[in-house]
Design an enzyme around this catalytic site. Sequence first.
Site, PDB file in Angstrom:
ATOM      1  CG  ASP A  31      -2.289   0.688   0.853  1.00  0.00           C
ATOM      2  OD1 ASP A  31      -2.137   1.785   0.345  1.00  0.00           O
ATOM      3  OD2 ASP A  31      -3.234   0.007   1.237  1.00  0.00           O
ATOM      4  CG  LEU A  49      -0.754   1.176  -7.106  1.00  0.00           C
ATOM      5  CD1 LEU A  49      -2.306   0.921  -7.042  1.00  0.00           C
ATOM      6  CD2 LEU A  49      -0.221  -0.211  -7.521  1.00  0.00           C
ATOM      7  N   GLY A  70      -5.635   1.377  -5.178  1.00  0.00           N
ATOM      8  CA  GLY A  70      -6.208   2.630  -5.906  1.00  0.00           C
ATOM      9  C   GLY A  70      -7.130   3.421  -4.764  1.00  0.00           C
ATOM     10  CG  HIS A 110     -19.982   2.190  -7.919  1.00  0.00           C
ATOM     11  ND1 HIS A 110     -21.420   2.750  -7.723  1.00  0.00           N
ATOM     12  CD2 HIS A 110     -19.363   1.909  -6.464  1.00  0.00           C
ATOM     13  CE1 HIS A 110     -21.605   2.737  -6.574  1.00  0.00           C
ATOM     14  NE2 HIS A 110     -20.431   1.989  -5.755  1.00  0.00           N
ATOM     15  CE1 TYR A 133     -13.506   2.978  -7.130  1.00  0.00           C
ATOM     16  CE2 TYR A 133     -15.975   2.789  -7.180  1.00  0.00           C
ATOM     17  CZ  TYR A 133     -14.791   1.994  -6.841  1.00  0.00           C
ATOM     18  OH  TYR A 133     -14.749   1.139  -6.118  1.00  0.00           O
ATOM     19  CE  LYS A 137     -12.403   0.005  -8.588  1.00  0.00           C
ATOM     20  NZ  LYS A 137     -11.044  -0.594  -8.103  1.00  0.00           N
ATOM     21  NE  ARG A 171     -26.035   1.257  -4.711  1.00  0.00           N
ATOM     22  CZ  ARG A 171     -24.787   0.953  -4.007  1.00  0.00           C
ATOM     23  NH1 ARG A 171     -24.666   1.526  -2.691  1.00  0.00           N
ATOM     24  NH2 ARG A 171     -23.864   0.739  -4.884  1.00  0.00           N
TER      25      ARG A 171
HETATM   26  C1  15L Z   1     -17.365   0.515  -4.004  1.00  0.00           C
HETATM   27  O1  15L Z   1     -16.992   0.475  -4.993  1.00  0.00           O
HETATM   28  C2  15L Z   1     -16.718   1.313  -2.850  1.00  0.00           C
HETATM   29  O2  15L Z   1     -15.292   0.873  -3.120  1.00  0.00           O
HETATM   30  C3  15L Z   1     -17.244   0.947  -1.511  1.00  0.00           C
HETATM   31  O3  15L Z   1     -16.525   2.101  -0.580  1.00  0.00           O
HETATM   32  C4  15L Z   1     -18.779   1.265  -1.492  1.00  0.00           C
HETATM   33  O4  15L Z   1     -19.106   2.525  -1.670  1.00  0.00           O
HETATM   34  C5  15L Z   1     -19.501   0.338  -2.770  1.00  0.00           C
HETATM   35  O5  15L Z   1     -18.895   0.468  -3.665  1.00  0.00           O
HETATM   36  C6  15L Z   1     -20.837   0.361  -2.574  1.00  0.00           C
HETATM   37  O6  15L Z   1     -21.531   0.521  -3.640  1.00  0.00           O
HETATM   38  O7  15L Z   1     -21.658   0.294  -1.457  1.00  0.00           O
END
Ligand code: 15L
Length: 264
Positions: A31, A49, A70, A110, A133, A137, A171
């Site tokens: 890290d 990184l 990341g 996401h 973000y 991904k 959710r």
């Molecule tokens: C993610 O990708 C995040 O890294 C995490 O912190 C949460 O926010 C999660 O999604 C989520 O959708 O709950």
Amino acid sequence: MQNVLITGAAGDVGRRLRKLLKDVYRLRVSDMRTPADLGADEEFIAADLADYAQVTKIVAGIDGIVHLGGFSVEGPWETILNSNIVGCYHLFEAAYRAGVKRVVFASSNHAVGFYPRSNRIRTDVTVRPDSRYGVSKAFGEALGAFYADKHGLRVTCLRIGNVADAPADKRRLSIWLKPEDLAQLVRIGLEHPDIRFEVFYGASDNEASWWDNSNARRYGYKPQGKAEEFRAQATAAQAKLAPDPIGERYQGGPFCSDEYDAER
Ligand code: 15L
């Protein structure tokens, strides 16, 4: 026993995985900062990184990588670019050059967050990122496919929902991932002989799921967590949140409503 590198080892998911995998693999953890809970028996190498030379040091002598490193939420473009776009490229490129055999990439829900909650989606849908973000991904998944197809790296992308002890709200009843189930998915990615390039949803056995995770089950995934057991507490927590009509329409929730102005 495989030599396995975990990047992003100081984060919450990294801390959980280090504990769950420490007796399964010979772990090296990395890290930018030293994990607060680093054990005397853990090998730690600090790395940024965004600096390729540093990344070459952490991948040397490694068989498999769990790439959690990341920026893990939405952020300014410069941050996403350096940590998640450049950083992810460095990771795959250095891994391939060093002869690493497998990479498990921590993608995210996401990458597909703008699918409506009324849709049940498979892993082969077109990406619909809900944030810079999420775009990063989707980029990581594309990089994984490229290194698998062109260079023979065995790559598993996990579109992780939310890793926690319990689902935190409505959710999360649909996307919760029990930490032990994440460890199971990671082990499939690092060990299953038939993996070339695969995308799995990082989700437990959630009745309210929006995802068809039959691809993971095909490789033997048997999730143990059941979000439904926590419905009462998740519903109570949800009642304390401010209404979010856009977020509630889409799978990515607040990542969708954040900065949203499509209906101007
Ligand atoms: C993610 O990708 C995040 O890294 C995490 O912190 C949460 O926010 C999660 O999604 C989520 O959708 O709950």
